[in-house]
Structures are given as structure tokens and as C-alpha cells.
Design a protein around this motif. Structure first.
Motif, PDB file in Angstrom:
ATOM      1  N   VAL A  48       1.011  -1.094   0.059  1.00 55.65           N
ATOM      2  CA  VAL A  48       0.023  -0.056  -0.054  1.00 55.65           C
ATOM      3  C   VAL A  48       0.783   1.327   0.061  1.00 55.65           C
ATOM      4  O   VAL A  48       1.573   1.433   0.908  1.00 55.65           O
ATOM      5  N   ARG A  49       0.537   1.822  -1.079  1.00 53.86           N
ATOM      6  CA  ARG A  49       1.541   3.266  -1.239  1.00 53.86           C
ATOM      7  C   ARG A  49       0.672   4.343  -2.049  1.00 53.86           C
ATOM      8  O   ARG A  49       0.052   3.900  -2.825  1.00 53.86           O
ATOM      9  N   ARG A  55      -5.331   0.403  -9.081  1.00 50.53           N
ATOM     10  CA  ARG A  55      -6.017  -0.826  -8.989  1.00 50.53           C
ATOM     11  C   ARG A  55      -5.538  -2.268  -8.344  1.00 50.53           C
ATOM     12  O   ARG A  55      -6.134  -2.914  -7.625  1.00 50.53           O
ATOM     13  N   ALA A  56      -4.215  -2.640  -8.830  1.00 51.64           N
ATOM     14  CA  ALA A  56      -3.767  -3.681  -8.618  1.00 51.64           C
ATOM     15  C   ALA A  56      -3.202  -3.696  -7.028  1.00 51.64           C
ATOM     16  O   ALA A  56      -3.248  -4.982  -6.386  1.00 51.64           O
ATOM     17  N   GLN A  57      -2.771  -2.638  -6.754  1.00 47.51           N
ATOM     18  CA  GLN A  57      -2.306  -2.414  -5.277  1.00 47.51           C
ATOM     19  C   GLN A  57      -3.320  -1.897  -4.536  1.00 47.51           C
ATOM     20  O   GLN A  57      -3.034  -1.584  -3.102  1.00 47.51           O
ATOM     21  N   GLN A  58      -4.619  -1.259  -4.766  1.00 48.60           N
ATOM     22  CA  GLN A  58      -5.416  -0.651  -4.188  1.00 48.60           C
ATOM     23  C   GLN A  58      -4.700   0.526  -3.091  1.00 48.60           C
ATOM     24  O   GLN A  58      -4.735   0.625  -2.121  1.00 48.60           O
ATOM     25  N   ALA A  59      -3.998   1.482  -4.056  1.00 53.04           N
ATOM     26  CA  ALA A  59      -3.188   2.485  -3.459  1.00 53.04           C
ATOM     27  C   ALA A  59      -4.072   3.638  -3.776  1.00 53.04           C
ATOM     28  O   ALA A  59      -4.720   3.695  -5.015  1.00 53.04           O
ATOM     29  N   GLU A  60      -3.910   4.725  -2.996  1.00 54.17           N
ATOM     30  CA  GLU A  60      -4.317   6.085  -3.404  1.00 54.17           C
ATOM     31  C   GLU A  60      -3.335   6.848  -4.633  1.00 54.17           C
ATOM     32  O   GLU A  60      -2.298   6.514  -4.789  1.00 54.17           O
ATOM     33  N   PRO A 101     -14.908   4.341 -10.324  1.00 53.42           N
ATOM     34  CA  PRO A 101     -15.695   3.225 -10.439  1.00 53.42           C
ATOM     35  C   PRO A 101     -14.958   1.949 -10.137  1.00 53.42           C
ATOM     36  O   PRO A 101     -15.602   1.042  -9.717  1.00 53.42           O
ATOM     37  N   TRP A 102     -13.654   2.086  -9.870  1.00 55.37           N
ATOM     38  CA  TRP A 102     -12.802   0.804  -9.343  1.00 55.37           C
ATOM     39  C   TRP A 102     -12.585   1.047  -7.787  1.00 55.37           C
ATOM     40  O   TRP A 102     -11.997   0.138  -7.234  1.00 55.37           O
ATOM     41  N   GLY A 103     -13.455   2.092  -7.114  1.00 58.54           N
ATOM     42  CA  GLY A 103     -13.118   2.238  -5.831  1.00 58.54           C
ATOM     43  C   GLY A 103     -11.644   2.663  -5.183  1.00 58.54           C
ATOM     44  O   GLY A 103     -11.302   2.355  -4.071  1.00 58.54           O
ATOM     45  N   VAL A 104     -10.899   3.136  -5.972  1.00 57.07           N
ATOM     46  CA  VAL A 104      -9.611   3.704  -5.894  1.00 57.07           C
ATOM     47  C   VAL A 104      -9.713   5.237  -5.066  1.00 57.07           C
ATOM     48  O   VAL A 104     -10.374   6.171  -6.023  1.00 57.07           O
TER      49      VAL A 104
END
Length: 293
Positions: free
Chosen positions: A20-21, A45-50, A109-112
Motif C-alpha cells: 500500500v503506497r 487498482r492492482a495495489q489498492q493504492a491512493e 468506478p474501481w473504488g480507488v
């Protein structure tokens, strides 16, 4: 060019939890900076990072507009016209609002999580004030010179050399071609481990083969190859390791092409950057290049 080749292949274990970064992307509204945003979105999207978009209102441009002799040339018309400070401010505000909507449309749309940071001042100074060692900074059109000149602009060069974390230089293309992830190392460089870890992460995430090219004094170095094999085994990735005699930038670029590279990873501590023309060759490769500290 003489090369020693060893192949390391191991079953890939279950992926580690995503790191996460933040993903920081410098935006200016150009087509290439928007391509970089797409790349940043894929990583996020792959890392759920901001994702933090950065738009810098360049103070030098605003200062220039205050001089009566200052002129700007229309991008499509080619017509020179006086620069107007008020009109420039309005255009910058419109660009910022457009970028904010683009960020939301691309990532929400991806929740990022995403946000746009507006800054005013010198671009390099403003970006360095925001980026942290664990962040990934993505540069596309912002700060690059024209594609036909095959060189980095002063903004990209300054950030590449001073950013505390990884910097991804993204070309105009919005999608990756088929091919391998190639990591370019120095024989005696302490920063090799980070570059290898980044290469392994990219290869695993993209389900791609990995090549490690090592600039060495000798065409064959069993001790070095064994050390790298152990690192790659720990990463659980299939890889090819090749030693090349220390050569110039053109020879190294040729080796990268011979490997069928789709992405390149290189440390900024690599002695290759000490050679004249090395940065231009990175641009000519026209590949995504990750520069590690």
C-alpha cells in the motif's frame, strides 16, 4: 557482444499482499500525461493504492505573462498573440477542473481513492515537497521534451535525479506491448536489490518473463550470477540472468531490445547515467522505464 546466460525458473508462489503506497502522477492536460494517468490507475487498482494527481501552475509562466512583450503561439493556429495574465489564470483553472473530473471518472468506478493537488511555483520544487520515499511518481507528458527530440525535459530530469522513491517514466502509449521485464544492473552497485525487487514485482503483476542484465567487468561472473539467482529464487519468479561487459549506452540499449523488453527497470545510481546520451537513449527505447533510488 559476449554474454553469459543462466536461466532460473521456479514455481511462482501465491502473490504477497499488495504494497500500500500512494501513486503520484504529474498532470498538465496533455495527451501523454493522461496516458501516464491510465498507467497510474492500473497500478493503483492492482495495489489498492491512493492516486494523487498533481497540477502545478508554473509561476514563471505567470510572471512572463506580465511583460508587455510576451507572446504565446497557438497550438493549432500557429499565430503569435500577446499573453494575458487574466486569460492564463482562467485557462489554468479550467484545466484543473477538467483534470479533477478525469481523475474521478478514471478511478472512482474501481473504488480507488483519488485527489487532485493544485500547486503554484516551480514544478520540481512543488512535486518534491509532496512525494515520499514509499510513493511511486509517474511522469508522462508533463516535463518531457517533444517526442521527436528524444530527450528528457528539465522537469523530468530534475525529478528523476532527486525523487526519494521510484519514478516511472511513461511513454505516450496507453498499453504495454508484449515482452519481458528487463532489469539493468551494475556489477558493484549497492542499489541492485531494490531494482531487482521492483522487476520481480512488475513481472509477477503482469505475468511476464524477467531478464536481468548485469554490466560486469567480465562476460561471465559465477559468484554474481549465483547471488542474483538466490535473490530471484526468493522472489519466486522465472528469470534469465545475463552478464555483459561494461559497455556504452548504445550497446546497452541494443541488449535491452534484443531481450524483447516491454518494460525497463534501472537504478539512478547506475553508472550508465554518467555517460553522455544515456537519458536520450531511454527515450528512444520508447518503453516504460522505472528508475529506482
Amino acid at each position: 557482444m559476449a554474454m553469459a546466460d543462466t536461466t532460473v525458473s521456479h514455481k511462482t508462489p501465491e502473490p504477497d499482499p499488495a504494497v500500500v503506497r500512494r501513486i503520484l502522477v504529474l498532470l498538465d492536460g496533455s495527451r501523454r500525461s493522461l496516458a501516464a494517468l491510465e498507467a497510474a490507475a492500473d497500478i493503483a487498482r492492482a495495489q489498492q493504492a491512493e492516486v494523487l494527481g498533481i497540477f502545478v501552475e508554473e509561476v514563471n509562466l505567470l510572471r512572463s505573462a506580465g511583460y508587455g512583450f510576451a507572446r504565446e503561439v497557438g497550438r493549432s493556429s500557429g499565430v503569435a498573440r500577446p499573453m494575458d495574465v487574466d486569460a492564463l489564470e482562467v485557462r489554468m483553472q479550467a484545466t484543473a477542473e477538467k483534470l479533477r473530473r478525469t481523475l474521478e471518472r478514471t478511478l472512482a468506478p474501481w473504488g480507488v481513492a483519488q485527489a487532485l493537488r493544485l500547486c503554484r511555483g516551480e514544478v520540481v520544487e512543488q512535486v518534491l515537497g509532496l512525494v515520499q520515499p514509499d510513493d511511486l511518481l509517474v511522469l508522462g507528458g508533463a516535463g518531457w521534451s517533444g517526442i521527436s527530440s528524444f530527450k528528457l525535459g528539465s522537469t523530468a530530469r530534475g525529478l528523476l535525479r532527486q525523487a526519494p522513491g521510484d519514478v516511472l517514466l511513461w511513454p505516450e502509449s496507453r498499453s504495454l506491448p508484449p515482452g519481458r521485464v528487463v532489469v539493468l544492473l551494475n556489477h558493484d552497485q549497492g542499489a541492485n536489490h531494490r531494482a531487482v525487487r521492483v522487476g520481480v514485482e512488475l513481472a509477477r503483476r503482469g505475468q511476464r518473463a524477467l531478464t536481468v542484465l548485469v554490466r560486469s567487468e567480465a562476460a561471465d561472473d559465477p559468484e554474481l550470477l549465483g547471488e542474483l539467482a538466490a535473490m530471484l529464487e526468493a522472489g519466486g519468479i522465472a528469470a534469465r540472468v545475463r552478464c555483459l561487459p561494461k559497455a556504452g549506452a548504445a550497446a546497452m540499449a541494443r541488449a535491452v531490445r534484443e531481450e524483447g523488453a516491454a518494460q525497463l527497470v534501472i537504478s539512478r545510481q547506475c553508472s550508465l547515467f554518467e555517460q553522455q546520451g544515456a537519458e536520450s537513449l531511454l527515450c528512444q527505447l520508447n518503453l516504460p522505464v522505472t528508475i529506482t533510488p
